[in-house]
Design a protein around this motif. Sequence first.
Motif, short mmCIF file in Angstrom:
data_model
loop_
_atom_site.label_atom_id
_atom_site.label_comp_id
_atom_site.label_asym_id
_atom_site.label_seq_id
_atom_site.Cartn_x
_atom_site.Cartn_y
_atom_site.Cartn_z
N ASP A 212 0.83 -1.22 0.00
CA ASP A 212 0.00 0.00 0.00
C ASP A 212 0.86 1.26 0.00
OD1 ASP A 212 -2.26 -1.57 0.01
OD2 ASP A 212 -2.65 -1.34 2.16
N ALA A 213 1.95 1.24 0.77
CA ALA A 213 2.84 2.41 0.83
C ALA A 213 3.47 2.67 -0.53
CB ALA A 213 3.92 2.18 1.89
N THR A 214 3.95 1.60 -1.17
CA THR A 214 4.58 1.73 -2.49
C THR A 214 3.56 2.15 -3.54
OG1 THR A 214 6.09 -0.04 -1.81
CG2 THR A 214 6.11 0.58 -4.12
N PHE A 227 14.21 1.59 -1.27
CA PHE A 227 13.79 0.87 -0.05
C PHE A 227 15.00 0.84 0.87
CE2 PHE A 227 12.97 -2.72 2.69
CZ PHE A 227 11.59 -2.74 2.85
N VAL A 228 14.88 1.45 2.05
CA VAL A 228 15.99 1.54 3.00
C VAL A 228 15.62 0.77 4.27
CG1 VAL A 228 17.43 3.08 4.39
CG2 VAL A 228 16.75 3.75 2.08
N SER A 229 16.54 -0.10 4.71
CA SER A 229 16.22 -1.00 5.82
C SER A 229 17.47 -1.39 6.60
CB SER A 229 15.55 -2.26 5.26
OG SER A 229 15.37 -3.24 6.25
N THR A 230 17.23 -1.91 7.79
CA THR A 230 18.27 -2.62 8.52
C THR A 230 18.44 -3.99 7.87
OG1 THR A 230 16.55 -3.36 10.06
CG2 THR A 230 17.85 -1.43 10.71
N HIS A 231 19.37 -4.80 8.37
CA HIS A 231 19.61 -6.12 7.78
C HIS A 231 18.31 -6.92 7.74
CE1 HIS A 231 23.97 -5.70 7.72
NE2 HIS A 231 23.88 -5.11 8.90
N ALA A 232 18.00 -7.45 6.56
CA ALA A 232 16.71 -8.11 6.36
C ALA A 232 16.76 -9.61 6.59
CB ALA A 232 16.21 -7.84 4.94
N HIS A 233 17.88 -10.25 6.29
CA HIS A 233 17.94 -11.71 6.29
C HIS A 233 17.64 -12.29 7.68
CE1 HIS A 233 18.88 -15.69 4.98
NE2 HIS A 233 19.81 -15.84 5.89
N GLY A 234 16.66 -13.20 7.73
CA GLY A 234 16.32 -13.87 8.99
C GLY A 234 15.23 -13.17 9.78
N ILE A 256 12.12 -3.74 -11.23
CA ILE A 256 12.71 -3.84 -9.89
C ILE A 256 14.22 -3.67 -10.02
CG2 ILE A 256 13.12 -5.34 -7.90
CD1 ILE A 256 10.41 -6.69 -8.54
N ASP A 257 14.71 -2.54 -9.53
CA ASP A 257 16.14 -2.22 -9.60
C ASP A 257 16.75 -2.45 -8.22
OD1 ASP A 257 18.66 -1.18 -9.83
OD2 ASP A 257 18.04 0.68 -10.82
N ARG A 258 17.55 -3.49 -8.08
CA ARG A 258 18.11 -3.85 -6.78
C ARG A 258 19.13 -2.82 -6.29
NH1 ARG A 258 16.02 -8.59 -5.36
NH2 ARG A 258 15.22 -9.95 -7.00
N HIS A 259 19.60 -1.95 -7.18
CA HIS A 259 20.51 -0.89 -6.75
C HIS A 259 19.79 0.14 -5.88
CE1 HIS A 259 22.74 -2.41 -10.34
NE2 HIS A 259 23.76 -2.24 -9.52
N LEU A 260 18.46 0.15 -5.97
CA LEU A 260 17.68 1.11 -5.20
C LEU A 260 17.36 0.59 -3.79
CD1 LEU A 260 15.18 2.47 -7.90
CD2 LEU A 260 17.48 3.25 -7.30
N ARG A 261 17.83 -0.61 -3.50
CA ARG A 261 17.61 -1.18 -2.16
C ARG A 261 18.86 -0.97 -1.30
NH1 ARG A 261 15.59 -7.27 -2.89
NH2 ARG A 261 17.85 -7.48 -2.72
N MET A 262 18.64 -0.54 -0.07
CA MET A 262 19.73 -0.44 0.91
C MET A 262 19.30 -1.24 2.13
SD MET A 262 21.24 2.93 2.80
CE MET A 262 22.59 2.80 3.97
N LEU A 263 19.96 -2.38 2.37
CA LEU A 263 19.48 -3.33 3.38
C LEU A 263 20.54 -3.65 4.43
CD1 LEU A 263 17.82 -5.88 0.89
CD2 LEU A 263 16.76 -3.90 1.98
N VAL A 300 11.36 7.21 -1.27
CA VAL A 300 11.99 6.10 -0.54
C VAL A 300 10.99 5.53 0.47
CG1 VAL A 300 13.82 5.42 1.07
CG2 VAL A 300 14.33 7.03 -0.77
N ILE A 301 10.97 4.20 0.57
CA ILE A 301 10.23 3.50 1.63
C ILE A 301 11.22 3.22 2.75
CG2 ILE A 301 8.96 1.42 2.26
CD1 ILE A 301 7.40 3.04 0.28
N ALA A 302 10.92 3.69 3.97
CA ALA A 302 11.75 3.40 5.14
C ALA A 302 11.13 2.25 5.91
CB ALA A 302 11.87 4.63 6.03
N VAL A 303 11.91 1.22 6.24
CA VAL A 303 11.37 -0.01 6.80
C VAL A 303 10.68 0.19 8.14
CG1 VAL A 303 13.39 -0.82 8.09
CG2 VAL A 303 11.88 -2.48 6.95
#
Length: 403
Positions: A212-214, A227-234, A256-263, A300-303
């Motif tokens: 919905d946000a996107t 998309f900006v986030s803390t570590h996502a894995h797990g 979907i451009d993975r360069h736009l993700r900061m995780l 930007v979406i902030a997690v």
Amino acid sequence: MSNETKESKFNSERKQTVRTPLYKQIRDYVLDNIQQMNWQPNEKIPSENELAAKFNVSRITIKNALLQLIEEGLIYRIQGKGTFISANKQGEPPVYRLLQQHDKTVAYLMPRLDNRFTANLLNGIENQLAEEGYHLLFCETHDSQEKENEILKRMIRFGVAGLIIYPAHSQTYNEEILKITLNEFPVVVVDRYLRGVETNYVCSDNVKGSFDATAHLIQSGHRRIGFVSTHAHGTTSIEDRLTGYEKALSEHNILIDRHLRMLNLDSKQVNTILQNGAGHPDSKEQIKHYLEQNSDLTAVIAVNSTVGLTLMEAAKEMPISIPEDLSIVFLDDYELSAFSTVPPTCVSLEEYTVGREAVKLLVSIIENPQQKRRKIIVPTRLTVRNSSAPPGAGKQIAATLLN
């Protein structure tokens, strides 16, 4: 007697006693190893594949043999880990029903209590427990799996009627949670669930909230959305928010451009903004570098709120105006949203409702332990404020002022 001798004995007896089901013969083999102390308590036994190859039988036969021993409490399984010898005939951990001295007390384990989300979640749990006639034991794990493990064991020894767990952030599952789940101890997981493990859990609809946000940003005219986030894995809550973001892009035919993700932000660093009133310098530098590398971003979406606040602060220092140059949406709300210089558009995760639903589910499990495990997803709500606007809003404002 050596293992080789036992195997020979097994094969000989198999020929002579055809009428004895194979699974019973293999059960006897495993039982004999336990009784002879060839396999020690909590030691992992050979896998189903290894046993099937050893005795030239199917895995179904092995499963049937081991199932009987599990039901007798002589061995126990940990999903993804294997099968182990029980330390006692009650399996692992000791059967909780023997401990009834605190049968109206529920323990709640949470990584930390330092923001609106965690406070509202706790409030929902506490209020619903009071309505159900239960007492609450609240424990902070400080986002440490070791601390979480220690508290879990202590609460079970204490004899609580059930557990609500907000799992500590980790790339691996806490084995103690797996054990109590497999032993049918009343437990409900909140916010983050254990992917691939059948547990009772209640969480916000993170996929739909992020979608919905996107979609809100796309409908406002944005196409380059980060998309900006803390570590996502797990951490399934973060993984699901990332899924929702990518799903919205895909359904609106945006690449979907993975360069736009900061995780890779550090969660402990970004969380300090709530205590210190200022973003962590290292986190801000990471974000600035990300924004410089992706200068064509318009949104930007902030997690979550701590990432969003740090992002806003970093943008202001560059300087980038919000929302004139960059729109931001938080996948979380925070206490002072309405009083911010730029009140953020956010997705409310309805955490108070999550807390109440978790208690209702736990009480239901305590009263009926044999019921099927349930998953409850609580709908989220998008609140549009001032941090999001159509792309190029700054140029439009400037043009208006010039005219």
